[in-house]
Design a protein around this motif. Structure first.
Motif, PDB file in Angstrom:
ATOM      1  N   GLY A  92      35.693  49.391  51.644  1.00 42.96           N
ATOM      2  CA  GLY A  92      36.711  50.227  51.013  1.00 42.96           C
ATOM      3  C   GLY A  92      37.071  49.836  49.595  1.00 42.96           C
ATOM      4  N   TRP A  93      36.375  48.863  49.019  1.00 39.57           N
ATOM      5  CA  TRP A  93      36.656  48.440  47.644  1.00 39.57           C
ATOM      6  C   TRP A  93      35.347  48.033  46.993  1.00 39.57           C
ATOM      7  N   GLU A  94      35.346  47.763  45.704  1.00 40.51           N
ATOM      8  CA  GLU A  94      34.133  47.419  44.985  1.00 40.51           C
ATOM      9  C   GLU A  94      33.821  45.935  45.122  1.00 40.51           C
ATOM     10  N   ASN A  95      32.559  45.632  45.420  1.00 40.99           N
ATOM     11  CA  ASN A  95      32.131  44.231  45.510  1.00 40.99           C
ATOM     12  C   ASN A  95      32.307  43.509  44.186  1.00 40.99           C
ATOM     13  N   SER A  96      31.962  44.187  43.100  1.00 43.25           N
ATOM     14  CA  SER A  96      32.062  43.548  41.787  1.00 43.25           C
ATOM     15  C   SER A  96      33.506  43.242  41.421  1.00 43.25           C
ATOM     16  N   ARG A  97      34.408  44.121  41.823  1.00 44.27           N
ATOM     17  CA  ARG A  97      35.832  43.898  41.534  1.00 44.27           C
ATOM     18  C   ARG A  97      36.351  42.691  42.302  1.00 44.27           C
ATOM     19  N   LEU A  98      35.916  42.539  43.567  1.00 40.30           N
ATOM     20  CA  LEU A  98      36.330  41.379  44.351  1.00 40.30           C
ATOM     21  C   LEU A  98      35.793  40.099  43.736  1.00 40.30           C
ATOM     22  N   ALA A  99      34.541  40.090  43.298  1.00 44.44           N
ATOM     23  CA  ALA A  99      33.966  38.897  42.680  1.00 44.44           C
ATOM     24  C   ALA A  99      34.741  38.500  41.423  1.00 44.44           C
ATOM     25  N   MET A 100      35.131  39.484  40.623  1.00 41.57           N
ATOM     26  CA  MET A 100      35.905  39.204  39.416  1.00 41.57           C
ATOM     27  C   MET A 100      37.265  38.614  39.772  1.00 41.57           C
ATOM     28  N   LEU A 101      37.922  39.176  40.780  1.00 38.18           N
ATOM     29  CA  LEU A 101      39.250  38.709  41.158  1.00 38.18           C
ATOM     30  C   LEU A 101      39.199  37.297  41.733  1.00 38.18           C
ATOM     31  N   LEU A 102      38.183  36.988  42.516  1.00 38.65           N
ATOM     32  CA  LEU A 102      38.033  35.634  43.038  1.00 38.65           C
ATOM     33  C   LEU A 102      37.810  34.637  41.906  1.00 38.65           C
ATOM     34  N   ALA A 103      37.046  35.039  40.890  1.00 41.03           N
ATOM     35  CA  ALA A 103      36.815  34.158  39.739  1.00 41.03           C
ATOM     36  C   ALA A 103      38.114  33.901  38.977  1.00 41.03           C
ATOM     37  N   VAL A 104      38.942  34.922  38.823  1.00 41.15           N
ATOM     38  CA  VAL A 104      40.218  34.750  38.125  1.00 41.15           C
ATOM     39  C   VAL A 104      41.146  33.840  38.920  1.00 41.15           C
ATOM     40  N   LEU A 105      41.179  34.020  40.236  1.00 43.37           N
ATOM     41  CA  LEU A 105      42.042  33.171  41.068  1.00 43.37           C
ATOM     42  C   LEU A 105      41.593  31.711  41.015  1.00 43.37           C
ATOM     43  N   SER A 134      39.795  30.301  38.440  1.00 43.51           N
ATOM     44  CA  SER A 134      39.885  29.780  37.083  1.00 43.51           C
ATOM     45  C   SER A 134      41.331  29.643  36.607  1.00 43.51           C
ATOM     46  N   ARG A 135      42.152  30.644  36.873  1.00 40.75           N
ATOM     47  CA  ARG A 135      43.521  30.662  36.331  1.00 40.75           C
ATOM     48  C   ARG A 135      44.559  30.064  37.267  1.00 40.75           C
ATOM     49  N   CYS A 136      44.260  30.048  38.576  1.00 38.86           N
ATOM     50  CA  CYS A 136      45.264  29.587  39.536  1.00 38.86           C
ATOM     51  C   CYS A 136      44.847  28.321  40.278  1.00 38.86           C
ATOM     52  N   GLY A 137      43.624  27.856  40.072  1.00 42.03           N
ATOM     53  CA  GLY A 137      43.197  26.623  40.702  1.00 42.03           C
ATOM     54  C   GLY A 137      42.900  26.728  42.180  1.00 42.03           C
ATOM     55  N   LEU A 138      42.711  27.928  42.703  1.00 42.82           N
ATOM     56  CA  LEU A 138      42.395  28.102  44.112  1.00 42.82           C
ATOM     57  C   LEU A 138      40.896  27.971  44.334  1.00 42.82           C
ATOM     58  N   ASN A 139      40.518  27.530  45.530  1.00 40.35           N
ATOM     59  CA  ASN A 139      39.113  27.278  45.832  1.00 40.35           C
ATOM     60  C   ASN A 139      38.626  28.246  46.898  1.00 40.35           C
ATOM     61  N   PHE A 140      37.767  29.189  46.490  1.00 42.38           N
ATOM     62  CA  PHE A 140      37.144  30.116  47.431  1.00 42.38           C
ATOM     63  C   PHE A 140      35.648  29.870  47.565  1.00 42.38           C
ATOM     64  N   SER A 141      35.117  28.873  46.833  1.00 42.24           N
ATOM     65  CA  SER A 141      33.668  28.688  46.794  1.00 42.24           C
ATOM     66  C   SER A 141      33.104  28.195  48.113  1.00 42.24           C
ATOM     67  N   THR A 142      33.907  27.553  48.944  1.00 44.19           N
ATOM     68  CA  THR A 142      33.432  27.035  50.227  1.00 44.19           C
ATOM     69  C   THR A 142      33.956  27.857  51.398  1.00 44.19           C
ATOM     70  N   ALA A 143      34.361  29.080  51.130  1.00 44.17           N
ATOM     71  CA  ALA A 143      34.939  29.908  52.192  1.00 44.17           C
ATOM     72  C   ALA A 143      34.306  31.291  52.174  1.00 44.17           C
ATOM     73  N   GLU A 144      34.185  31.855  53.354  1.00 48.03           N
ATOM     74  CA  GLU A 144      33.757  33.246  53.465  1.00 48.03           C
ATOM     75  C   GLU A 144      34.961  34.154  53.266  1.00 48.03           C
ATOM     76  N   VAL A 145      34.758  35.223  52.526  1.00 47.31           N
ATOM     77  CA  VAL A 145      35.850  36.153  52.208  1.00 47.31           C
ATOM     78  C   VAL A 145      35.513  37.516  52.774  1.00 47.31           C
ATOM     79  N   TYR A 146      36.424  38.052  53.566  1.00 42.11           N
ATOM     80  CA  TYR A 146      36.278  39.387  54.141  1.00 42.11           C
ATOM     81  C   TYR A 146      37.475  40.222  53.691  1.00 42.11           C
ATOM     82  N   LEU A 147      37.184  41.388  53.146  1.00 40.71           N
ATOM     83  CA  LEU A 147      38.241  42.269  52.652  1.00 40.71           C
ATOM     84  C   LEU A 147      38.039  43.660  53.236  1.00 40.71           C
ATOM     85  N   ASN A 148      39.120  44.255  53.700  1.00 41.69           N
ATOM     86  CA  ASN A 148      39.034  45.569  54.336  1.00 41.69           C
ATOM     87  C   ASN A 148      40.241  46.409  53.950  1.00 41.69           C
TER      88      ASN A 148
END
Length: 462
Positions: free
Chosen positions: A336-349, A351-365
């Motif tokens: 229901g959303w764009e893959n590229s938009r999710l990738a950009m948002l994860l990168a911002v989170l 880079s700018r917020c110090g959160l770590n998503f690189s070792t986690a699976e992300v599911y969005l619906n």
């Protein structure tokens, strides 16, 4: 010495026309050289080319010019009897307009048009329904199931455009002409099988010309490709006045009629329907379809007030974060959303917020099978991701909207007040968004978030 005869060429050359951009090539290729689309070139037999050149500056019929401010009779829209259909059209059918409606097979295009045709026929309008895919008995069977068997609709099963226009020329001009579908129509003046580029373009041109000259509203049903685009030449979408897409998932009951092009109304307007036993039913409050009625907050869930044309619709965004123990590559799954938009948002989170998503699976619906294209969904998606990562639910009855930039700023989106009013109407008490939201609405507490780290602090605080 020239004898005055025109000598046709012995053998016309083959040519291949791109169904996406209309470019012509003399040999088939897997990829269009102009628009770079794949598998869009199809053979088109050109008309017979004569060797003698023609001068087009004489011999034609003079045309009549009129002034722009010349008095004219205003066109009155005709209501289809379905408020959601009228809303997507911009207020109803305009006499002399040409409408192209596309959608997946079995989504309900024929059902919707049959219901609208029955309502207009009962209101005293002359309606003609021409089916190129079904026999009259099949259409009558559907009408009986929908409860419209007694509607005075002129029904026919035909595929010849010459036969259709000849018959309509002898009878009274109809108020609405439905062609289901344009890919099954055939003209004996054009070479090629039904559904080819030249046949679809030529048949549509003749039908549209009849509608314009006689003030008849024309609806053309169009097939779609596996990518969801309307099959046939792209020029078909330029020829008509309105392009509509009937969307929805077969596993869900709702259907969305979306206006992609409208010369007589707002673009991106939608009408929402629900499939029921008696056909398509109008949904007056679409937000009720896309919101879960849970009483307890759940981590990873955020509500976003989307905007479709002039209509706000509240949808729920759900996120799930799964930590990986091994060194496997984490998955990124989006519905229901764009893959590229999710990738950009994860990168911002990260880079700018110090959160770590690189070792986690992300599911969005996006719940309910709804598809989001509004850039204002960034903040709601970010809130759902942070909530799922921290395993802390967001505040109950809260709405989130705002566009996120690469710098981590929360930027304003259009019609913030309209989004807030829809949230307040449905009982939401809090809203989070950009600082420049245009209106404040009574009954809902608004908190501005200028940068994304403030969102993280707000979620972590609980």
């Amino acid at each position: 010495m020239c004898s005055g005869y025109l000598y046709p060429m012995a053998k016309p050359k083959k040519r291949f026309v791109c169904q996406a951009c209309g470019s012509v090539s003399h040999r088939w290729q897997g990829q269009c050289p102009d628009c770079a689309e794949w598998n869009t070139l199809s053979e088109d037999v050109p008309a017979t080319v004569f060797s003698q050149k023609h001068d087009l500056s004489s011999g034609g019929r003079p045309i009549e010019f009129v002034k722009l401010d010349a008095p004219s009779v205003p066109l009155e829209r005709r209501s289809t009897g379905l408020a959601e259909f009228d809303r997507a059209l911009g207020g109803g059918l305009v006499p002399g307009s040409a409408i192209l409606m596309g959608g997946d097979p079995g989504i309900g295009k024929s059902t919707l048009l049959l219901q609208a045709a029955a309502n207009l026929a009962r209101a005293g309008q002359d309606i003609v329904y021409v089916s190129g895919e079904e026999a009259p008995g099949q259409v009558r069977m559907r009408a009986k199931r929908l409860g419209h068997a007694d509607a005075p609709i002129r029904l026919a099963s035909a595929t010849g455009v010459r036969d259709i226009l000849t018959t309509l020329g002898k009878d009274a001009r109809p108020a609405l002409l439905i062609i289901d579908s344009i890919q099954t129509m055939h003209s004996d003046t054009i070479e090629g099988a039904p559904g080819t580029v030249s046949q679809v373009r030529g048949c549509a041109f003749e039908l549209i010309r009849y509608a314009k000259e006689n003030g008849c509203a024309l609806v053309l049903v169009g097939h779609v490709t596996k990518d969801g685009n309307i099959a046939g030449p792209r020029v078909l979408e330029h020829m008509v006045d309105v392009v509509m897409s009937f969307e929805g998932e077969r596993s869900h009951q709702f259907r969305i009629l979306r206006s992609l092009k409208n010369r007589f109304g707002a673009v991106d307007e939608i009408g929402v329907f629900a499939m029921a036993a008696k056909g398509l039913e109008e949904v007056a409050n679409p937000s009720s379809l896309f919101l879960t009625g849970r009483d307890e907050p759940v981590a990873g869930s955020a509500v976003f007030p989307a905007l479709e044309g002039t209509r706000p619709v509240l949808v729920e965004v759900q996120a799930l974060i799964v930590r990986l123990q091994s060194g496997a590559t984490p998955r990124r799954s989006v519905v229901g959303w764009e893959n590229s938009r999710l990738a950009m948002l994860l990168a911002v989170l990260e880079s700018r917020c110090g959160l770590n998503f690189s070792t986690a699976e992300v599911y969005l619906n996006v719940s309910g099978g709804y598809r989001l294209s509004d850039p204002g969904a960034d903040l709601a998606v970010a809130a759902a991701l942070v909530s799922a990562l921290a395993d802390k639910p967001l505040p109950m009855r809260s709405a989130w909207f705002g566009e996120v930039s690469l710098a981590g700023e929360v930027r304003p989106v259009s019609h913030g007040g309209l989004r807030l009013r829809e949230a307040a109407k449905l009982g939401f008490t809090q809203a989070f968004g950009p600082e420049e939201a245009d209106d404040r609405v009574s009954g809902i507490a608004y908190q501005s978030l200028s940068i994304l780290p403030k969102l993280v602090d707000r979620v972590m605080a609980g």
